[in-house]
Design an enzyme around this catalytic site. Structure first.
Site, PDB file in Angstrom:
ATOM      1  N   TRP A  36      17.578   2.606  23.650  1.00  0.00           N
ATOM      2  CA  TRP A  36      16.290   2.151  23.138  1.00  0.00           C
ATOM      3  C   TRP A  36      16.043   2.632  21.710  1.00  0.00           C
ATOM      4  O   TRP A  36      15.104   2.172  21.050  1.00  0.00           O
ATOM      5  CB  TRP A  36      15.145   2.606  24.048  1.00  0.00           C
ATOM      6  CG  TRP A  36      14.911   4.096  24.057  1.00  0.00           C
ATOM      7  CD1 TRP A  36      15.638   5.030  24.714  1.00  0.00           C
ATOM      8  CD2 TRP A  36      13.868   4.812  23.370  1.00  0.00           C
ATOM      9  NE1 TRP A  36      15.130   6.289  24.495  1.00  0.00           N
ATOM     10  CE2 TRP A  36      14.044   6.185  23.668  1.00  0.00           C
ATOM     11  CE3 TRP A  36      12.816   4.443  22.556  1.00  0.00           C
ATOM     12  CZ2 TRP A  36      13.201   7.177  23.181  1.00  0.00           C
ATOM     13  CZ3 TRP A  36      11.975   5.433  22.051  1.00  0.00           C
ATOM     14  CH2 TRP A  36      12.168   6.777  22.355  1.00  0.00           C
ATOM     15  N   ASP A  37      16.878   3.533  21.223  1.00  0.00           N
ATOM     16  CA  ASP A  37      16.760   4.015  19.844  1.00  0.00           C
ATOM     17  C   ASP A  37      16.711   2.858  18.846  1.00  0.00           C
ATOM     18  O   ASP A  37      16.032   2.925  17.825  1.00  0.00           O
ATOM     19  CB  ASP A  37      17.965   4.886  19.475  1.00  0.00           C
ATOM     20  CG  ASP A  37      18.255   5.986  20.473  1.00  0.00           C
ATOM     21  OD1 ASP A  37      17.705   5.946  21.590  1.00  0.00           O
ATOM     22  OD2 ASP A  37      19.047   6.872  20.144  1.00  0.00           O
ATOM     23  N   GLU A  58      12.946  14.464  27.733  1.00  0.00           N
ATOM     24  CA  GLU A  58      13.897  14.539  28.839  1.00  0.00           C
ATOM     25  C   GLU A  58      14.008  15.948  29.426  1.00  0.00           C
ATOM     26  O   GLU A  58      14.791  16.169  30.357  1.00  0.00           O
ATOM     27  CB  GLU A  58      15.260  14.027  28.379  1.00  0.00           C
ATOM     28  CG  GLU A  58      15.245  12.546  28.064  1.00  0.00           C
ATOM     29  CD  GLU A  58      16.519  12.050  27.407  1.00  0.00           C
ATOM     30  OE1 GLU A  58      16.729  10.826  27.394  1.00  0.00           O
ATOM     31  OE2 GLU A  58      17.298  12.888  26.894  1.00  0.00           O
ATOM     32  N   LYS A  81      11.536  18.198  24.254  1.00  0.00           N
ATOM     33  CA  LYS A  81      12.771  17.864  23.533  1.00  0.00           C
ATOM     34  C   LYS A  81      12.480  17.041  22.284  1.00  0.00           C
ATOM     35  O   LYS A  81      13.104  17.235  21.242  1.00  0.00           O
ATOM     36  CB  LYS A  81      13.710  17.104  24.463  1.00  0.00           C
ATOM     37  CG  LYS A  81      15.059  16.747  23.861  1.00  0.00           C
ATOM     38  CD  LYS A  81      15.917  15.982  24.862  1.00  0.00           C
ATOM     39  CE  LYS A  81      17.267  15.623  24.273  1.00  0.00           C
ATOM     40  NZ  LYS A  81      18.087  14.811  25.196  1.00  0.00           N
ATOM     41  N   GLN A  82      11.562  16.095  22.397  1.00  0.00           N
ATOM     42  CA  GLN A  82      11.244  15.204  21.289  1.00  0.00           C
ATOM     43  C   GLN A  82       9.839  14.654  21.474  1.00  0.00           C
ATOM     44  O   GLN A  82       9.218  14.874  22.504  1.00  0.00           O
ATOM     45  CB  GLN A  82      12.240  14.041  21.235  1.00  0.00           C
ATOM     46  CG  GLN A  82      12.144  13.090  22.422  1.00  0.00           C
ATOM     47  CD  GLN A  82      13.282  12.099  22.486  1.00  0.00           C
ATOM     48  OE1 GLN A  82      14.348  12.407  22.988  1.00  0.00           O
ATOM     49  NE2 GLN A  82      13.063  10.904  21.987  1.00  0.00           N
TER      50      GLN A  82
END
Length: 755
Positions: A357-358, A486, A591-592
């Site tokens: 999906w990036d 994640e 994580k992000q």
């Protein structure tokens, strides 16, 4: 942070040969032309640690999924890019002994990736007893002729006496992947042909049990060696060699020019591969290495003319963004709608070379600004063409509609970690967001009305089936998901996932009246179905903490011990390389961007106070151990006028690989996240937004910079944005006049007439 290359605006170069950093150097000196690519491994024998890799766009293999406990709905295979024929291989023998930099003594080592023209050069001097030879290796993958790889090797004898030199130019099919199940070799040789100065090798991927087509490669090489005599060509069943031998006198020089053509069954029938390769080789046979390089460099120059970002006062920042754009373009420039952008591109095996999906979240907005709109359309077309696979993925889970895959080559889910594959369903929202983003930026609704609406309706049907109504809450909820963070799995009501599900349904409902009556009949979205979607939109649960006003990342997040990242001892970072998975899952560390990802997507839909509360709460808990993380935070920090944080996050996204921030670049670059440096400058520092069809800028200049400049394509115009300490300037370079908003003031731009 680990910096192994010198700072230079246009070069990735070093004079240090460190075998311990060989894989890291290989990643950073990778080459590609969109059609194929390779890591920066040595052409000649190297017995030290290395990860050789040559990869061809669209060539992959469905490797059987192996798990200890099978779950219903698991994909049957894990798709992976496979190492292709090693066509840059040479064997060099000096007085009968092979050249091997892992064993030999060398001086004057230089390694240089010239990003302006896509040329990799390596130089060193071999010292072996009384022998002293200067070597220079050059190679590039042509942008002008996508099937062409060109090499030039020069050897100069600096010894007092003559030296016996042998160079074997090889096509080698004896290759494998490091991550293959049980050491599987994925290729079988079909044909070998060796002449004195040419060789041909044809290979086919091994059979599979999943109906995936077998791929065939045809590889044809031609070698011209000045200073050495050609011998009879040979093959050994898995490789083809052209051998050149001679005595190299003192101060004498030998030069090998190797031209290789790679054709695939993606473009030609099996019977056409050799013929087409010969035809292509004929077109370049009479051209020198320098001429072929010049033709490719001209294509690079045209790309740079549209996309280059110039930064004054900070060469490290300048090098970072050019490196990112170079590697992004080396991976994908939109010529082939069948291809997409793997997170590692052509630079390594990790993530299997598949599509994530990036692309829709991070890459598409960059290509909208720096390339012809057809490139972005190809990215949208890629997903439309794989809609049937998305239906299959949803059906596997017993759900209606379409679930786009987390990892794929062909639209079918290729990933086998349950908490990622079937819980990280938020990617469905980003597929829909990409259609919105393209339409908003370009003003072109033709794709939306003809094809995009099919995707939107299919995704909306998935969301409508995946939610369930909570009587206790009186709201629709989504359980058992993983958000962009994640480091939390199987959570309930991830705010970002719920928000995107709600937005997708709302956006789809708004687009349905725009399509033709014929299309509406084809889609068959009944009034009852639409009413259900509206009910979900109106009653979707989106958690908000009443005390702080912060969006709740998931139901249990505020129950965690919310200690900032600054409390983690430095020696325990990155935590994914030092902590158990159990400890990570119980921690509050992100994580992000997760909640903040949604705020970035719809940055104009949230007021400043809301953005500030959420940013100040979540950023200190974020470890940025996803390469996608820093750019989102840079943009939001810039939007909130937090210059220090914006600059910090820009540096991290721009030099993530060059400085090996997450200690994981040795297995390949982070290609899709390389979009982040452009996004951070254009959307962050320059404040670019599109509002009601008008382009807006609100630039600021980081204190340590003296200026920056970029060009952006917008609705048929090419606009140059220049920001210096004295102010900002917009210039229309091409296209019809346009009114643009600069720092709240309308500015009409008119292109100067050509002299």
């Amino acid at each position: 942070m680990q910096r192994i290359f010198d700072i230079d605006p246009w070069h990735i170069r070093t004079s240090q040969f460190d075998p311990a950093q060989r894989r890291l150097q290989e990643s950073m000196t990778s080459l590609g032309n969109g059609y194929m690519g390779m890591r920066g491994f040595f052409e000649e024998q190297y017995s030290g640690d290395s990860l050789p890799g040559i990869y061809i766009g669209g060539i992959w293999y469905p490797d059987k999924t192996r798990v200890g406990w099978w779950k219903n709905g698991y994909p049957e295979y894990f798709g992976k890019v496979i190492n292709a024929v090693n066509f840059i291989k040479v064997e060099i023998l000096v007085n009968g002994e092979p050249l091997d930099l892992a064993k030999d003594t060398i001086t004057d080592f230089q390694l240089d990736l010239d990003m302006r023209q896509g040329l990799l050069t390596r130089r060193f001097t071999l010292i072996r007893n009384d022998v002293k030879l200067a070597f220079q290796f050059e190679r590039f993958l042509s942008i002008a002729t996508k099937e062409l790889a060109a090499q030039r090797i020069q050897v100069t004898n600096l010894s007092q006496a003559a030296v016996h030199l042998e160079i074997n130019s090889v096509l080698d099919a004896d290759v494998s992947n490091e991550d293959a199940n049980y050491g599987t070799h994925f290729w079988t040789v079909q044909e070998l042909q060796a002449q004195a100065t040419q060789g041909y090798l044809q290979t086919e991927t091994i059979p599979n049990d999943f109906g995936t087509p077998q791929f065939v490669l045809g590889v044809l090489m031609s070698n011209d060696c000045q200073g050495l005599a050609p011998q009879t060509g040979t093959d050994n069943g898995v490789s083809v060699s052209n051998r050149f031998v001679g005595e190299l006198a003192s101060q004498g020089q030998a030069t090998l020019v190797k031209k290789t053509i790679v054709t695939t069954s993606r473009d030609y029938t099996r019977e056409q591969l050799k013929t087409r390769a010969a035809e292509l080789l004929k077109t370049v046979a009479s051209q020198s290495f320098a001429a072929l390089l010049a033709a490719s460099a001209e294509q690079w120059a045209q790309r740079w003319a549209k996309s280059d970002v110039q930064i004054s006062g900070d060469d490290a920042a300048q090098q970072g963004i050019r490196f990112n754009l170079f590697q992004l373009f080396a991976t994908y420039y939109g010529e082939d709608a069948r291809l997409n952008i793997g997170p590692k591109g052509f630079t390594g095996e990790k993530y299997g070379g598949a599509t994530y999906w990036d692309t829709e979240g991070f890459a598409l907005p960059v290509y909208l600004g720096i390339a012809d709109p057809s490139v972005a359309r190809h990215l949208l077309q890629y997903r439309y063409d794989q809609l049937s696979g998305a239906f299959h993925n949803a059906k596997q889970q017993g759900l209606k509609g379409a679930l786009y895959p987390m990892v794929t080559f062909n639209g079918i889910e290729n990933h086998n970690e349950w908490e990622i594959t079937f819980e990280e369903i938020h990617r469905n929202g980003t597929i829909a967001y990409a259609i919105y983003n393209y339409t908003k930026y370009t003003g072109d609704e033709t794709y939306l009305k003809a094809k995009g609406i099919d995707v939107l309706v299919a995704i909306s049907r998935f969301w409508a089936d995946r939610v369930h109504y909570s009587k206790r809450r009186g709201k629709y909820v989504i359980h058992g998901v993983t958000g962009p963070n994640e480091y939390e799995n199987n959570v309930n009501n991830n705010w970002y996932t719920n928000f995107l599900a709600q937005w997708t349904l709302k956006y789809t409902l708004a687009q349905l009246p725009k399509v033709s009556a014929e299309k509406q009949t084809e889609l068959a979205v009944s009034e009852t179905e639409q009413a259900h979607w509206r009910d979900i939109v109106d009653r979707m649960y989106l958690g908000v903490d009443t005390e702080t006003g912060v969006f709740i990342q998931n139901d249990d997040f505020f129950d965690k011990d919310l200690q900032p990242v600054s409390t983690i001892p430095r020696e325990q970072r990155p935590i994914n390389q030092h902590w158990s998975w159990d400890k990570i899952l119980r921690s509050p560390y992100i994580k992000q961007a997760d909640v903040l990802q949604g705020i970035w997507y719809f940055i104009d839909d949230f007021d400043t106070e809301t953005k500030r509360k959420n940013f100040d709460f979540y950023e200190p808990l974020t470890v940025h151990e996803s390469s996608l993380s820093p750019s989102v935070h840079a943009i939001l920090a810039a939007d909130l006028h937090d210059e220090a944080k914006a600059v910090e996050m820009y540096a991290r996204t721009a030099r993530l690989d060059l400085d090996n921030y997450n200690n994981d670049t040795d297995d390949g670059l982070h290609i899709t996240s390389m979009t982040g440096s452009w996004l951070a400058i254009v959307q962050g520092f320059a404040g670019m937004r599109v509002r009601q069809g008008q382009l807006h800028f609100a630039p600021f200049l980081p204190q340590q910079w003296t200026g920056y400049e970029f060009r952006i394509l917008f609705r048929g115009r090419l606009i140059q944005v220049s920001v210096t300490k004295t102010g900002s300037q917009l210039t229309l370079l091409q296209g019809e006049p346009i009114t643009v908003d600069l720092a709240g003031k309308p500015m009409k731009l008119i292109a100067k007439e050509a002299d």
